[in-house]
Design an enzyme around this catalytic site. Structure first.
Site, short mmCIF file in Angstrom:
data_model
loop_
_atom_site.label_atom_id
_atom_site.label_comp_id
_atom_site.label_asym_id
_atom_site.label_seq_id
_atom_site.Cartn_x
_atom_site.Cartn_y
_atom_site.Cartn_z
N TYR A 158 10.27 -14.09 24.42
CA TYR A 158 10.39 -14.40 25.84
C TYR A 158 9.90 -13.23 26.69
O TYR A 158 9.10 -13.40 27.61
CB TYR A 158 11.85 -14.73 26.16
CG TYR A 158 12.13 -15.22 27.55
CD1 TYR A 158 11.34 -16.20 28.15
CD2 TYR A 158 13.22 -14.72 28.27
CE1 TYR A 158 11.62 -16.67 29.42
CE2 TYR A 158 13.51 -15.19 29.54
CZ TYR A 158 12.70 -16.15 30.12
OH TYR A 158 12.99 -16.61 31.37
N LYS A 162 6.43 -13.14 29.11
CA LYS A 162 6.51 -12.90 30.55
C LYS A 162 5.77 -11.61 30.93
O LYS A 162 5.13 -11.54 31.99
CB LYS A 162 7.97 -12.83 31.01
CG LYS A 162 8.71 -14.16 30.89
CD LYS A 162 8.00 -15.28 31.63
CE LYS A 162 8.74 -16.60 31.55
NZ LYS A 162 7.99 -17.70 32.21
N THR A 193 18.08 -26.07 38.34
CA THR A 193 17.29 -27.12 37.70
C THR A 193 18.24 -28.10 37.01
O THR A 193 19.45 -27.87 36.91
CB THR A 193 16.33 -26.53 36.66
OG1 THR A 193 17.11 -25.89 35.63
CG2 THR A 193 15.39 -25.51 37.30
#
Length: 262
Positions: A158, A162, A193
């Site tokens: 991750y 990024k 979300t």
């Protein structure tokens, strides 16, 4: 907020979440918006300013076809929001939460998903949009990124994906600035979300942001005639709200996070 009448925008991965919120706001501000996503159905726009195009961003031919269609229909591209992301799928496997495991225990498909349906997808979409922006000497590319680029959050893949997104932003900006095209990495905070709201009872949402709040940040950037001063940089959605003077849909002003907060 300044209207975006006549602007042509593309929001990738906009079937739900941040992407859908961004698309709604850009359309509300007057832009004609094309959205892509694997779970969308192609729908020509007759009474709406949003056109949906089914597109799997891990399939090059589908992406090329989508952008060709947009150029045929609209003739230009003013705003590209690279939001598509394949990294949050299957966090639980065989009843185990694998997202936060150390890298030597991570499934290798997770790395591939983050780079294929994330970094590479952003790269290809930008590649396809850039010539149109260059020809008109104006444009904005927004790469949705996050603090994991700068601090260990979640897992190694991750963070690396990024960080790659932010480096891509910086290098694209170097090559596009002389053509009048700006590129930024946009960091949301905790966004409400659908997935986040499923876990709402376990989360502190007091400083959270709606998906439309991220859309307002994009709209403010797109309407800023001096947006090139930001090119190549990381921008924080909540910090932009304070600078440009917009609030969230509920009237609240989320506090901008810092590296120490995340």
């Amino acid at each position: 907020m300044v209207p975006l009448n006549g602007r042509i925008a593309i929001v990738t991965g906009a079937s739900r979440g941040v992407g859908r919120g961004v698309a709604r706001v850009l359309a509300d501000q007057g832009a004609r918006v094309f959205v892509t996503g694997r779970s969308l159905h192609d729908r020509a726009s007759t009474d709406s300013s949003i056109v949906t195009i089914r597109c799997d961003h891990s399939v090059d031919a589908e992406v090329k076809s989508a952008f060709d269609r947009i150029m045929t229909d609209a003739g230009r591209i003013d705003i590209l929001v690279n939001n598509v992301w394949g990294g949050y799928e299957r966090m639980v496997e065989n009843g185990a939460f694998t997202w936060s495991r150390p890298f030597w225990e991570q499934p290798l498909w997770r790395w591939d998903a983050m780079f294929t349906a994330g970094v590479r997808a952003h790269y290809q979409a930008s590649q396809l949009a850039a010539p149109a922006m260059i020809s008109q000497r104006r444009g904005l590319i927004v790469n949705v990124s996050f603090w994991a680029a700068q601090k260990h959050i979640g897992n190694v893949a991750y963070g690396v994906s990024k960080a790659a997104t932010d480096k891509m932003t910086a290098d694209m900006a170097t090559e596009l600035e002389s053509h009048g095209v700006a590129v930024v990495s946009l960091y949301p905070g905790l966004v409400r979300t659908e997935k986040v709201m499923e876990a709402a009872q376990w989360l502190d949402l007091t400083n959270s942001e709606s998906p439309e709040f991220i859309g307002r940040a994009v709209a403010a950037l797109a309407a800023d005639p001096a947006v090139l001063r930001r090119t190549g940089k990381v921008v924080i959605a909540a910090a932009l709200a304070r600078e440009y003077g917009f609030t969230d849909v509920d009237g609240k002003s989320p506090r901008p996070l810092t590296l120490a907060d995340v």
